[in-house]
Design a protein around this motif. Structure first.
Motif, short mmCIF file in Angstrom:
data_model
loop_
_atom_site.label_atom_id
_atom_site.label_comp_id
_atom_site.label_asym_id
_atom_site.label_seq_id
_atom_site.Cartn_x
_atom_site.Cartn_y
_atom_site.Cartn_z
N GLY A 15 0.83 -1.19 0.00
CA GLY A 15 0.00 0.00 0.00
C GLY A 15 0.87 1.24 0.00
O GLY A 15 2.09 1.17 -0.11
N ALA A 16 0.24 2.40 0.13
CA ALA A 16 0.98 3.66 0.10
C ALA A 16 1.84 3.86 1.33
O ALA A 16 2.93 4.44 1.27
CB ALA A 16 0.01 4.83 -0.04
N THR A 17 1.39 3.34 2.49
CA THR A 17 2.14 3.57 3.73
C THR A 17 2.54 2.28 4.45
O THR A 17 3.39 2.32 5.34
CB THR A 17 1.31 4.42 4.71
OG1 THR A 17 0.07 3.76 4.98
CG2 THR A 17 1.04 5.80 4.14
N ASP A 296 -4.00 2.04 -4.30
CA ASP A 296 -2.87 2.33 -3.40
C ASP A 296 -3.11 1.80 -1.98
O ASP A 296 -2.38 2.16 -1.06
CB ASP A 296 -2.62 3.84 -3.35
CG ASP A 296 -2.23 4.42 -4.70
OD1 ASP A 296 -1.43 3.76 -5.40
OD2 ASP A 296 -2.73 5.50 -5.06
N CYS A 297 -4.14 0.97 -1.83
CA CYS A 297 -4.53 0.49 -0.50
C CYS A 297 -4.02 -0.92 -0.26
O CYS A 297 -4.18 -1.80 -1.12
CB CYS A 297 -6.05 0.52 -0.36
SG CYS A 297 -6.64 -0.09 1.23
N GLU A 298 -3.45 -1.16 0.90
CA GLU A 298 -2.92 -2.48 1.24
C GLU A 298 -4.02 -3.51 1.48
O GLU A 298 -3.77 -4.72 1.44
CB GLU A 298 -2.01 -2.39 2.48
CG GLU A 298 -2.66 -1.92 3.75
CD GLU A 298 -2.65 -0.41 3.93
OE1 GLU A 298 -2.70 0.04 5.09
OE2 GLU A 298 -2.61 0.33 2.92
N TYR A 330 -11.39 4.73 4.95
CA TYR A 330 -9.95 4.51 5.12
C TYR A 330 -9.16 5.36 4.14
O TYR A 330 -9.48 5.45 2.95
CB TYR A 330 -9.61 3.04 4.91
CG TYR A 330 -8.13 2.74 5.13
CD1 TYR A 330 -7.54 2.93 6.37
CD2 TYR A 330 -7.34 2.30 4.08
CE1 TYR A 330 -6.19 2.66 6.56
CE2 TYR A 330 -5.99 2.03 4.26
CZ TYR A 330 -5.42 2.21 5.50
OH TYR A 330 -4.07 1.96 5.68
N ASN A 331 -8.10 5.98 4.66
CA ASN A 331 -7.18 6.77 3.83
C ASN A 331 -5.84 6.05 3.79
O ASN A 331 -5.08 6.10 4.75
CB ASN A 331 -7.01 8.17 4.41
CG ASN A 331 -6.15 9.06 3.54
OD1 ASN A 331 -5.38 8.59 2.71
ND2 ASN A 331 -6.27 10.36 3.73
N PRO A 332 -5.52 5.36 2.68
CA PRO A 332 -4.26 4.59 2.63
C PRO A 332 -3.01 5.46 2.60
O PRO A 332 -1.91 4.97 2.85
CB PRO A 332 -4.41 3.79 1.33
CG PRO A 332 -5.32 4.61 0.47
CD PRO A 332 -6.29 5.24 1.43
N TYR A 333 -3.18 6.75 2.34
CA TYR A 333 -2.02 7.65 2.24
C TYR A 333 -1.52 8.10 3.61
O TYR A 333 -0.39 8.58 3.74
CB TYR A 333 -2.35 8.84 1.35
CG TYR A 333 -2.84 8.40 -0.02
CD1 TYR A 333 -1.98 7.77 -0.91
CD2 TYR A 333 -4.17 8.57 -0.39
CE1 TYR A 333 -2.43 7.33 -2.15
CE2 TYR A 333 -4.63 8.13 -1.63
CZ TYR A 333 -3.74 7.51 -2.50
OH TYR A 333 -4.20 7.05 -3.72
N ILE A 334 -2.39 7.95 4.62
CA ILE A 334 -1.96 8.24 6.00
C ILE A 334 -2.18 7.04 6.91
O ILE A 334 -1.82 7.07 8.09
CB ILE A 334 -2.67 9.49 6.57
CG1 ILE A 334 -4.19 9.30 6.58
CG2 ILE A 334 -2.28 10.73 5.79
CD1 ILE A 334 -4.95 10.44 7.26
#
Length: 361
Positions: A15-17, A296-298, A330-334
């Motif tokens: 994912g992104a993070t 971009d989500c795990e 859910y925000n995958p970037y944070i």
């Protein structure tokens, strides 16, 4: 030289993070830092000694701790020769012999079951989900089960309005006199009316709130499911609409009862005819890798997509809605969750779908 060998049943989603490590044998998933994902990638192509040689002292210690962690989790094993690692990889192709795997019916009249019975056999449908606003008595529920007593159906799931006849004896009789029902959910129930004495052949659940068609599509950790068939389907197809068909309360045949487009009515159209109409399968192969934000989500391969209710922000070149599901907070970037209905960015979509009653104040 030592080499780390990742077991083929360990599936890593970046994912992104963060990364999500899914153990497809134990059916569990765990969140891990991105740094571990990078190390797992390095270990695919280099020996442990060569990787250590490229690090400074502090990084060497951290790397060795990560390798010990992977071994402790039983994600892989160490071999002394590179050729030991030439194991055949697990196939990620998805196969399902059924033309349709699931059918959802918003039931108003039991006679509809007679109309679709032959189609269920021809299409080799395995699962029937029925949602009913009416009170169904014991004989009516039993009748549903008996319709498909010798069917190809593997099971029937029922979402039914709770009423006072539903008691311990009611459930025990259903347990004895039905064979295809595997799940009973009674909604609009103020409290659990009784505690089952025995373990039944089917699951029985009572929920307080009313179940509505527009209640579907909620993305939440408690709905995530780690298993091989789920991930194989999600990596190759749409995790909600692939090989699904629905009949709404008015008899209209759709991809999903919450979607507006219809492909005929069961009064004069067979399921096979609807299935073969242009655009019926248009979303079947839209994976999460092609949906905005989700890509971009795990969690994207253990989550279920929703095309009925989206944020209404993006379309692809084919005109397909590739917006993030509306009911995902859910925000995958944070890497953080929030209540989806409180996001001001979703206000326009909430108004578009007339979902103000679902917004939590």
């Amino acid at each position: 030289m030592r080499y780390f060998n990742l077991f083929s049943n360990i599936f890593v989603t970046r994912g992104a993070t963060r990364i999500l490590v899914s153990d497809l044998q134990r059916n569990i998933s765990e969140l891990m830092p991105l740094e571990l994902g990078e190390i797992i990638e390095e270990l695919k192509y280099n020996s442990i000694e060569n990787i250590i040689a490229s690090y400074d002292e502090d990084s060497k210690q951290l790397f060795e701790e990560y390798v010990d962690f992977l071994l402790g989790k039983e994600y892989g094993f160490i071999s002394n020769k590179d050729w030991d690692r030439n194991f055949p990889p697990m196939s990620f192709e998805f196969h399902d012999s059924s033309e349709i795997s699931n059918i959802f019916i918003e039931l108003d009249d039991l006679s509809i079951l007679e109309k679709i019975k032959e189609s269920i056999e021809r299409l080799d449908i395995k699962h029937l989900i029925i949602y009913c606003k009416k009170y169904l008595n014991f004989e009516e529920i039993k009748r549903i089960d008996k319709y498909f007593e010798t069917s190809v159906l593997c099971g029937i799931e029922l979402f039914l309005h709770y009423h006072e006849e539903v008691n311990l004896d009611f459930i025990e009789k259903l347990n004895l006199e039905t064979g295809r029902i595997y799940s009973l959910v009674f909604y609009n129930c103020e409290k659990n009316p009784f505690k089952p004495k025995d373990k039944y052949r089917f699951d029985v659940n009572f929920i307080k709130q009313e179940v509505k068609i527009n209640s579907c599509g909620k993305v939440d950790l408690k709905y995530f499911n780690t298993n091989l068939p789920k991930i194989l389907e999600a990596t190759n197809h749409n995790s909600c609409l692939h090989k699904k068909i629905a009949i709404d309360i008015n008899g209209n045949i759709k991809n999903c009862p919450a979607m507006p487009q219809t492909f005929g009515n069961i009064k004069d159209t067979t399921l096979e005819e609807a299935l073969n109409k242009k655009y019926f399968k248009k979303y079947w192969n839209l994976t999460k890798d092609n949906v905005e934000v989700c890509k971009d989500c795990e969690f994207r391969y253990i989550c279920t997509d929703c095309r009925a209710y989206t944020e209404q922000t993006h379309k692809n070149e084919e005109g397909l809605d590739i917006s993030k599901p509306l009911k995902c907070g859910y925000n995958p970037y944070i890497g953080e969750w929030e209540e989806w209905s409180k996001s001001p960015l979703k206000e326009n979509a909430i108004n578009f779908y007339d979902m103000q009653d679902l917004v939590k104040k």
